[in-house]
Write a protein that holds these residues in place. Sequence first.
Motif, short mmCIF file in Angstrom:
data_model
loop_
_atom_site.label_atom_id
_atom_site.label_comp_id
_atom_site.label_asym_id
_atom_site.label_seq_id
_atom_site.Cartn_x
_atom_site.Cartn_y
_atom_site.Cartn_z
N GLU A 79 34.40 33.90 38.86
CA GLU A 79 35.59 33.66 39.68
C GLU A 79 36.80 33.31 38.82
OE1 GLU A 79 33.28 29.73 39.52
OE2 GLU A 79 32.85 31.89 39.66
N ASN A 80 36.54 32.91 37.56
CA ASN A 80 37.63 32.63 36.63
C ASN A 80 38.03 33.86 35.82
OD1 ASN A 80 37.56 29.89 37.38
ND2 ASN A 80 36.01 29.43 35.84
N ILE A 83 39.99 37.55 39.30
CA ILE A 83 40.75 36.71 40.22
C ILE A 83 41.19 37.54 41.42
CG2 ILE A 83 42.64 35.08 40.44
CD1 ILE A 83 40.63 34.39 38.24
N ASN A 175 40.86 38.62 33.92
CA ASN A 175 41.13 37.73 32.79
C ASN A 175 40.12 37.87 31.66
OD1 ASN A 175 43.41 36.66 33.93
ND2 ASN A 175 42.43 34.80 34.70
#
Length: 210
Positions: A79-80, A83, A175
């Motif tokens: 989840e990081n 996104i 990311n």
Amino acid sequence: MKRTILLAACAALLTSGPTLAHGPHEHGAAHLNVAVDGSTVTIDLESPLANALPFEHSPSTPAQRKAVQNMAATLRKAENIFILPAAAQCRLKEVTLESAALPAELLTAPHTQQPAKSEHNDHIAHGADHVAGKPEHADHADHAPDATEAAHADLDASFVFECANADALKSMDVNLFAAWPALHELRVQLVSLTGQHAAELTAEAHTLKW
């Protein structure tokens, strides 16, 4: 009708992704298949290990084993990394990590790892590990990765998100470049209600839209 077409496209993308997107093993590049099916977002990642680790072989030192565990821990907090819009209210439901060059227990979430074996039972447990397909001691040469595997070691990862508000699923910020500085290009195949699309993401342009 649109949903039927989407389901068929998603199935084709996820089962034959390598033929759609994957080329030769190339350091600095990775492949991402993304399927958006209603409230479910499925992401498949294939990358050379060199993008994520400073080595492409089974870890042989405590520091290398720790590096693999750290990499796995980062990916398990997907989840990081991927996104999705806050309004979509997405939750990470599943993570799968695999690599022929890495011991499976180093890729497993800590709470699912097997308890450490006692020295007294090591001989018996060692035989059980062989049956279960777990890595054996390094002095067993026939279980070491061959030169071809070591030179072309990949990581395969899959992630499943479930979202409460599917209507808000319009984009995804990736990311992965921040987590993996050696990664320079992410080649993407996307299937959603808007159709099938191809994209290339970089550290400077890392947002996927559909």
